[in-house]
Design a protein around this motif. Structure first.
Motif, short mmCIF file in Angstrom:
data_model
loop_
_atom_site.label_atom_id
_atom_site.label_comp_id
_atom_site.label_asym_id
_atom_site.label_seq_id
_atom_site.Cartn_x
_atom_site.Cartn_y
_atom_site.Cartn_z
N GLY A 12 0.81 -1.21 0.00
CA GLY A 12 0.00 0.00 0.00
C GLY A 12 0.85 1.26 0.00
O GLY A 12 2.03 1.24 -0.33
N ILE A 13 0.22 2.34 0.38
CA ILE A 13 0.90 3.63 0.46
C ILE A 13 0.71 4.17 1.87
O ILE A 13 -0.40 4.16 2.41
CB ILE A 13 0.33 4.62 -0.59
N ASN A 14 1.79 4.65 2.46
CA ASN A 14 1.73 5.23 3.80
C ASN A 14 1.82 6.74 3.72
O ASN A 14 2.73 7.29 3.09
CB ASN A 14 2.87 4.69 4.67
N ILE A 15 0.88 7.38 4.38
CA ILE A 15 0.86 8.83 4.50
C ILE A 15 1.29 9.16 5.93
O ILE A 15 0.66 8.71 6.89
CB ILE A 15 -0.55 9.40 4.22
N ALA A 16 2.37 9.89 6.07
CA ALA A 16 2.96 10.13 7.39
C ALA A 16 2.63 11.50 7.95
O ALA A 16 2.48 12.48 7.20
CB ALA A 16 4.48 9.98 7.31
N TRP A 17 2.53 11.55 9.26
CA TRP A 17 2.36 12.80 9.99
C TRP A 17 3.03 12.65 11.34
O TRP A 17 3.00 11.59 11.96
CB TRP A 17 0.88 13.12 10.20
N VAL A 86 9.22 3.94 5.75
CA VAL A 86 8.06 3.33 5.09
C VAL A 86 7.03 4.38 4.67
O VAL A 86 5.89 4.06 4.38
CB VAL A 86 7.39 2.25 5.96
N SER A 87 7.44 5.65 4.61
CA SER A 87 6.52 6.72 4.25
C SER A 87 6.62 7.05 2.77
O SER A 87 7.71 7.15 2.22
CB SER A 87 6.83 7.97 5.08
N ASP A 88 5.46 7.23 2.15
CA ASP A 88 5.40 7.57 0.73
C ASP A 88 4.97 9.02 0.50
O ASP A 88 5.31 9.62 -0.52
CB ASP A 88 4.39 6.66 0.03
N ILE A 89 4.21 9.56 1.42
CA ILE A 89 3.68 10.92 1.34
C ILE A 89 3.66 11.45 2.77
O ILE A 89 3.46 10.68 3.72
CB ILE A 89 2.22 10.91 0.79
N ALA A 90 3.85 12.74 2.95
CA ALA A 90 3.72 13.35 4.27
C ALA A 90 2.68 14.47 4.19
O ALA A 90 2.56 15.14 3.16
CB ALA A 90 5.05 13.92 4.74
N VAL A 91 1.94 14.64 5.27
CA VAL A 91 0.95 15.71 5.32
C VAL A 91 1.21 16.61 6.53
O VAL A 91 1.66 16.15 7.58
CB VAL A 91 -0.50 15.17 5.38
N CYS A 92 0.93 17.89 6.34
CA CYS A 92 1.08 18.88 7.41
C CYS A 92 -0.15 19.78 7.40
O CYS A 92 -0.08 20.94 6.96
CB CYS A 92 2.34 19.71 7.20
N PRO A 93 -1.30 19.27 7.87
CA PRO A 93 -2.49 20.12 7.90
C PRO A 93 -2.46 21.09 9.08
O PRO A 93 -1.94 20.77 10.14
CB PRO A 93 -3.63 19.11 8.06
#
Length: 192
Positions: A12-17, A86-93
């Motif tokens: 899958g894809i992991n979105i990190a925060w 193991v992170s594919d994308i990072a988010v900073c909301p």
């Protein structure tokens, strides 16, 4: 200037925060977007923070209650390195308020240093270093978040392009580049 993290294969894809103990609240800005995207895509949001918030409530319970696949990880330097691997994308909301407009880009830069593409709220602090559709994706509204995350979830080449460009920006923050400027500033303000 990086954590020397070696990317690891994963499903899958992991979105990190990652964030301070109470900053999970910022996800109210994108929870609906992530819930909608989870209907179409296989991903998991990795939350890394302290075990308890400022009121002593469990952050792990907040993560488990999310309306999309999510996993809680208690913050430690070693755990953070493992998450980055193991992170594919990072988010900073962030919230669209004055306090958040003044937050710095440090969190985004750490992910960028590891060539992880970053999606952030469009704030002054982030806009100072991040350029939309170049080295990061900046979002003002839920539609922007949906478009940005959907694009990264479906286009591995876009993830690589944004991640690679982001790492160039992150290198500007390497200690050997930043430290001399801090020393100059401290020298300017020291008592004489």
């Amino acid at each position: 200037d990086t954590y020397d993290v070696k990317a690891q294969a994963h499903k899958g894809i992991n979105i990190a925060w990652t964030g301070m103990r109470d900053n999970i609240m910022y996800f109210s800005e994108i929870d609906d977007v992530l819930a909608d995207l989870a209907k179409q895509h296989d991903f998991c949001v990795l939350f890394m923070t302290s075990a308890r918030d400022g009121s002593g409530k469990s952050n792990a319970r907040k993560v488990v209650a999310k309306p999309y696949p999510a996993e809680f990880r208690e913050w430690s330097p070693e755990a953070f390195k493992k998450m980055l691997a193991v992170s594919d994308i990072a988010v900073c909301p962030l919230f669209p308020n004055e306090w958040c407009q003044c937050k710095g880009a440090n969190k985004a830069v750490v992910f960028m240093a590891e060539e992880i593409p970053v999606v952030t709220s469009d704030t002054y602090g982030y806009r100072e270093f991040l350029k939309h559709n170049s080295n990061a994706l900046l979002c003002r509204h839920s539609e922007d978040w949906h478009e940005a995350l959907n694009g990264l979830l479906t286009q591995p080449n876009l993830r690589r392009k944004i991640g690679s460009r982001g790492s160039v920006v992150a290198r500007k923050f390497a200690p050997e580049k930043v430290a001399p400027r801090w020393l100059e500033l401290f020298d300017e303000i020291r008592p004489r």
